[in-house]
Design a protein around this motif. Structure first.
Motif, short mmCIF file in Angstrom:
data_model
loop_
_atom_site.label_atom_id
_atom_site.label_comp_id
_atom_site.label_asym_id
_atom_site.label_seq_id
_atom_site.Cartn_x
_atom_site.Cartn_y
_atom_site.Cartn_z
N ASP A 201 7.01 5.96 -2.84
CA ASP A 201 5.84 6.73 -3.26
C ASP A 201 4.93 5.92 -4.20
OD1 ASP A 201 6.67 8.84 -1.81
OD2 ASP A 201 7.58 9.93 -3.48
N LEU A 202 5.51 4.85 -4.78
CA LEU A 202 4.74 4.04 -5.71
C LEU A 202 4.11 2.83 -5.03
CD1 LEU A 202 7.24 4.07 -8.72
CD2 LEU A 202 5.24 5.53 -8.38
N ALA A 203 4.15 2.80 -3.69
CA ALA A 203 3.60 1.66 -2.96
C ALA A 203 2.13 1.47 -3.27
CB ALA A 203 3.79 1.87 -1.45
N HIS A 204 1.74 0.23 -3.53
CA HIS A 204 0.32 -0.05 -3.71
C HIS A 204 -0.05 -1.34 -2.98
CE1 HIS A 204 2.60 -1.69 -7.03
NE2 HIS A 204 1.62 -2.50 -7.35
N TYR A 205 -1.35 -1.55 -2.82
CA TYR A 205 -1.85 -2.56 -1.88
C TYR A 205 -2.86 -3.48 -2.52
CZ TYR A 205 0.16 0.54 1.63
OH TYR A 205 1.01 1.30 2.36
N ALA A 206 -2.95 -4.70 -2.00
CA ALA A 206 -4.01 -5.61 -2.43
C ALA A 206 -5.33 -5.16 -1.83
CB ALA A 206 -3.70 -7.04 -1.98
N SER A 207 -5.26 -4.64 -0.60
CA SER A 207 -6.47 -4.23 0.10
C SER A 207 -6.94 -2.87 -0.40
CB SER A 207 -6.20 -4.16 1.60
OG SER A 207 -7.26 -3.49 2.25
N HIS A 235 -3.10 -12.69 9.89
CA HIS A 235 -3.91 -12.43 8.70
C HIS A 235 -3.93 -10.93 8.47
CE1 HIS A 235 -7.04 -12.62 5.70
NE2 HIS A 235 -7.72 -11.71 6.39
N GLY A 236 -3.38 -10.53 7.33
CA GLY A 236 -3.38 -9.10 7.06
C GLY A 236 -2.39 -8.72 5.97
N THR A 237 -2.12 -7.43 5.88
CA THR A 237 -1.22 -6.91 4.87
C THR A 237 0.20 -7.35 5.16
OG1 THR A 237 -2.65 -5.00 4.50
CG2 THR A 237 -0.37 -4.79 3.79
N SER A 238 0.83 -7.96 4.17
CA SER A 238 2.18 -8.48 4.34
C SER A 238 3.14 -7.36 4.68
CB SER A 238 2.64 -9.16 3.05
OG SER A 238 3.99 -9.54 3.16
N ARG A 239 3.99 -7.60 5.69
CA ARG A 239 5.02 -6.63 6.05
C ARG A 239 6.10 -6.60 4.99
NH1 ARG A 239 0.74 -5.65 8.78
NH2 ARG A 239 1.04 -5.04 10.94
N GLU A 240 6.31 -7.74 4.35
CA GLU A 240 7.29 -7.82 3.27
C GLU A 240 6.58 -7.50 1.95
OE1 GLU A 240 8.82 -11.76 2.59
OE2 GLU A 240 10.05 -11.08 0.92
N PRO A 241 7.12 -6.57 1.15
CA PRO A 241 6.47 -6.28 -0.13
C PRO A 241 7.01 -7.15 -1.26
CG PRO A 241 8.16 -4.64 0.32
CD PRO A 241 8.23 -5.66 1.43
N PRO A 256 6.91 -1.03 -4.54
CA PRO A 256 6.52 -2.07 -3.58
C PRO A 256 5.01 -2.35 -3.66
CG PRO A 256 7.41 -0.09 -2.47
CD PRO A 256 7.16 0.27 -3.89
N TYR A 257 4.68 -3.61 -3.59
CA TYR A 257 3.28 -4.04 -3.60
C TYR A 257 3.05 -4.89 -2.36
CZ TYR A 257 -0.85 -6.78 -4.81
OH TYR A 257 -2.07 -7.40 -4.77
N TYR A 258 2.06 -4.50 -1.56
CA TYR A 258 1.80 -5.19 -0.30
C TYR A 258 0.53 -6.05 -0.41
CZ TYR A 258 5.32 -2.07 1.68
OH TYR A 258 6.49 -1.39 1.93
N PRO A 259 0.68 -7.36 -0.62
CA PRO A 259 -0.50 -8.21 -0.72
C PRO A 259 -1.08 -8.54 0.65
CG PRO A 259 1.48 -9.52 -1.04
CD PRO A 259 1.94 -8.10 -0.79
N VAL A 260 -2.26 -9.13 0.67
CA VAL A 260 -2.86 -9.60 1.93
C VAL A 260 -2.51 -11.08 2.06
CG1 VAL A 260 -5.00 -10.04 3.19
CG2 VAL A 260 -4.70 -7.89 1.92
N ILE A 261 -1.93 -11.43 3.19
CA ILE A 261 -1.44 -12.81 3.37
C ILE A 261 -2.01 -13.45 4.63
CG2 ILE A 261 0.75 -12.38 2.18
CD1 ILE A 261 1.99 -12.45 5.14
N ASP A 262 -1.85 -14.77 4.66
CA ASP A 262 -2.05 -15.55 5.89
C ASP A 262 -0.73 -16.24 6.17
OD1 ASP A 262 -5.12 -15.60 4.91
OD2 ASP A 262 -4.94 -15.97 7.08
N GLN A 263 -0.24 -16.11 7.38
CA GLN A 263 1.00 -16.83 7.71
C GLN A 263 0.84 -17.54 9.06
OE1 GLN A 263 4.96 -15.25 6.94
NE2 GLN A 263 5.59 -15.78 9.03
N THR A 264 1.14 -18.85 9.03
CA THR A 264 1.14 -19.63 10.26
C THR A 264 2.58 -19.90 10.64
OG1 THR A 264 -0.91 -20.67 9.53
CG2 THR A 264 0.25 -21.72 11.36
#
Lengths: 414, 258
Positions: A201-207, A235-241, A256-264
């Motif tokens: 319930d405390l999940a928050h996002y970078a976006s 490119h998008g919201t990280s599945r891992e918090p 949990p905090y979900y940042p926006v990431i780029d992963q190659t």
């Protein structure tokens, strides 16, 4: 909010976020314009599951045993000479102990259209990328349904539009990911949750768009002779918090905090006779302060039909590495996996997989044994045993040191 | 001079007969292959009935698709329908006349396409008495041959040919194959294990002709003489030249094949 209600809301919002609603309406309109009632095909699975833990949890409400049941019906209908299809797969689990583990999900709701040089998929689905066995670094499209299994292989359905462009020189997949799913975590009454409870319930996002952000991914895949190669970017919201400890009702919980990431990502397999050589590598930006690289590399060698008995014995070894080392957000930053896979190739498809992931720094050991056998045309028995030994406090596996367990599952397939 | 000629004849003769037998055996295999060339593609349904020594049976259902290649082995796709726990699993093979085949397996629960080793030649397919190598495409180039003579099989005049697998992973030292003389259809195969003992016999029953040219047996019966187990394959709904192409035999189609 009660977890089951939140899950239902999840599902509703997943199915009907504004960004996906047009897509699904289109799919629905298309689907009703074809003679569906004729020839759909139903199949599915239901299972009883029992957990037994060797010790009590760190808190008294965490029981030593847990029982649960799940059902996963699937509907499939194809038309246009199998060039178009609709797949619907729902999932529901009821758990006697952990209310967070009682959950529903739409695993699939996909309209597919295939042509000679492209395939188009709209709706909710699951996508897997990767080649290694001990850890999946590159696989990033779907959120992990972590309450289902610690191995991270169970996934929540991801709403998307996907175009595969198929050429002689390989396949290019474009993904537009409409709507984000939060990772599921065991509740206070559940096991296999670590020492501190994660409060979703405390999940928050970078976006600013939170879980409505439009994410995107691209993947190139090709097979040439003995080599299968995939290169991907997400490119998008990280599945891992990431987690921040916060005080709530007098206790500390993790938000949990979900940042926006780029992963190659890169995944390669070379197949040479009985040898499979495997490599997965990933480079991630935007997850924490510094960028980092991680890799899993190893091999699988199989002795086929040992002494003409039909028995196959595979030997697996993989090295797991993460540049962040002790600061890694998973426990396998400097580890070795050694395992063996046995397939009896008998009438009942009896298989056995056993292995240990060994932390080279802290000497913690994670043992995993899996076995399964068909009992009849429709029944299958599976057994899973996991132990966490020698784990010391900085090792992330230490959170599970009271959670050695045996899991038995009886599955009914129709 | 006379003695030299005599010596040459003495040594040349058996070698000559071997070479002749090899040549004749190869010709029969090539003729059988030639008569099946041009099928293009085919699809079929297959029931696999496993019978153990006590007579207890279990059944598998699958669907097969095959695509002929101009200069290489066929492409094969097998879709598993039954038992239900393996439903949705799919197997794709690119067979090659020379060298290792390419094989992939699609695991529907994980949505994972896995490239698998094709070294597993002798192991049982789906727990049956058929080894993988008994079911993948039987390219002429995969064996050396020796013609053994003429015999009668169930009242049909047959050519008897021994073939020796070139693949070191094969579970057999040799196979004896009986082709009927009229149509060059395989009537029977006897398999000899690595110790050269008779292991299994496969007999083909109820041949049907498709497109006025291609013969396919409706029933295959494999009997294991060492264990007493049997596996019967029953084919139905055969169709030829259905319009399948290379795109129906790639990893993308493997993921969506049902």
């Amino acid at each position: 909010m009660r977890p089951i209600r939140r899950q239902a809301l999840f599902v509703f919002r997943t199915l009907f976020p504004e960004s996906a609603i047009k897509v699904l309406t289109a799919a629905l309109l298309l689907s009703v314009s074809f003679p569906f009632l004729q020839a759909g095909e139903w199949s599915g699975q239901a299972a009883l599951e029992a957990f037994g833990f060797s010790r009590g949890g760190s808190e008294p409400q965490q029981e030593n045993t847990a029982f649960s049941v799940f059902v996963e019906p699937e509907y499939y209908h194809a038309w246009d000479n199998d060039r178009q299809s609709l797949t619907v797969k729902a999932f529901f689990r009821y758990d006697t102990q952990d209310a967070e583990r009682t959950h529903v999900d739409v695993r699939e709701l996909t309209w597919l259209r295939a042509a000679d040089s492209w395939e188009w998929r709209l709706g909710v689905r699951k996508v897997f990328w990767g080649v290694t066995e001990s850890f999946h670094l590159v696989d990033i499209i779907n959120q992990t349904d972590l309450v289902e299994n610690l191995d991270g292989e169970e996934k929540l359905g991801q709403p998307m539009a996907n175009l595969a462009w198929i050429n002689d020189w390989g396949t290019v997949d474009l993904f537009l990911l409409t709507g984000f799913r939060e990772r599921t975590f065991a509740g206070a009454d559940g096991r296999l949750r670590g020492g501190t409870v994660v409060d979703s319930d405390l999940a928050h996002y970078a976006s600013g768009a939170e879980d409505q952000r439009l994410d995107a991914a691209i993947r190139y895949q090709h097979s040439v002779a003995a080599w299968d190669v995939g290169v991907s970017h997400f490119h998008g919201t990280s599945r891992e918090p990431l987690f921040t400890p916060v005080a709530r009702d007098g206790a500390v919980v993790l938000a949990p905090y979900y940042p926006v990431i780029d992963q190659t990502g890169l995944d390669v397999q070379g197949t040479f006779g009985s040898w499979l050589l495997k490599l997965e590598g990933a480079y991630r930006h935007g997850f924490g302060e510094t960028d980092f690289a991680a890799a899993v590399a190893g091999f699988e060698y199989t002795f086929f039909d040992v002494k003409a008995t039909g028995l196959d014995i595979g030997v697996l070894m993989e090295f797991l590495w993460d540049e962040r080392d002790a600061a890694a957000t998973h426990p396998f930053a400097d580890d070795v996996f050694v395992g063996t896979r046995w397939a009896l190739n008998d009438t009942w498809d009896t298989t056995f997989l056993g292995g240990v992931v060994w932390d080279r720094e802290n000497a913690g050991r994670f043992w995993n044994l899996e076995a399964s056998r068909r009992l009849s045309d429709q029944l299958k028995l599976s057994l899973e045993m996991r132990t966490f030994s020698n784990t010391e406090s900085p090792d992330l596996l230490h959170g599970f040191h009271r959670d050695d367990h045996l899991r038995l599952e009886l599955g009914y397939f129709w | 001079m006379t003695s030299l000629l005599f010596t040459l004849l003495l040594f040349a003769n058996p070698i000559d007969i071997d070479a002749q037998a090899a040549q004749r055996g190869l010709e029969i295999a090539q003729e059988a292959d030639r008569r099946d060339t041009g099928f293009g593609d085919n699809v079929s349904k297959m029931d696999m009935i496993l019978t153990n020594r006590k007579g207890k049976q279990s059944t598998r259902h699958m669907r097969n698709r095959a695509l002929e290649q101009a200069d290489d082995g066929d492409k094969l796709l097998i879709l598993f329908d039954h038992p239900r726990d393996v439903k949705g699993t799919a197997f794709l093979a690119f067979t090659h006349r020379v060298g290792q085949d390419d094989q992939w397996l699609y695991l529907p629960a994980l949505k994972r396409v896995k490239r698998i080793s094709s070294s597993n030649k002798s192991g049982p397919f789906m727990g049956s008495e058929f080894a993988y190598e008994d079911l993948t495409s039987q390219e002429v180039e995969k064996y050396r041959y020796a013609y053994e003579g003429e015999e009668t099989v169930d009242g049909q005049a047959a050519f008897k040919v021994t073939r020796f697998p070139n693949d070191p992973d094969s579970g057999y030292t040799r196979q004896i194959v009986w082709y009927d003389q009229a149509e060059y259809r395989i009537l029977k195969i006897a398999y000899y294990d690595r110790k050269d003992s008779l292991l299994k016999t496969l007999t083909y029953h109820d041949y049907q002709q498709y497109l006025d040219k291609f013969w396919r047996a409706d029933r295959w019966l494999m009997v294991n003489h060492q264990t007493g187990k049997k596996t019967e394959l029953v084919f139905h709904a055969y169709a030829f030249q259905t319009g399948l192409g290379d795109r129906d035999f790639d990893q993308n189609s493997l993921k969506r094949a049902r």
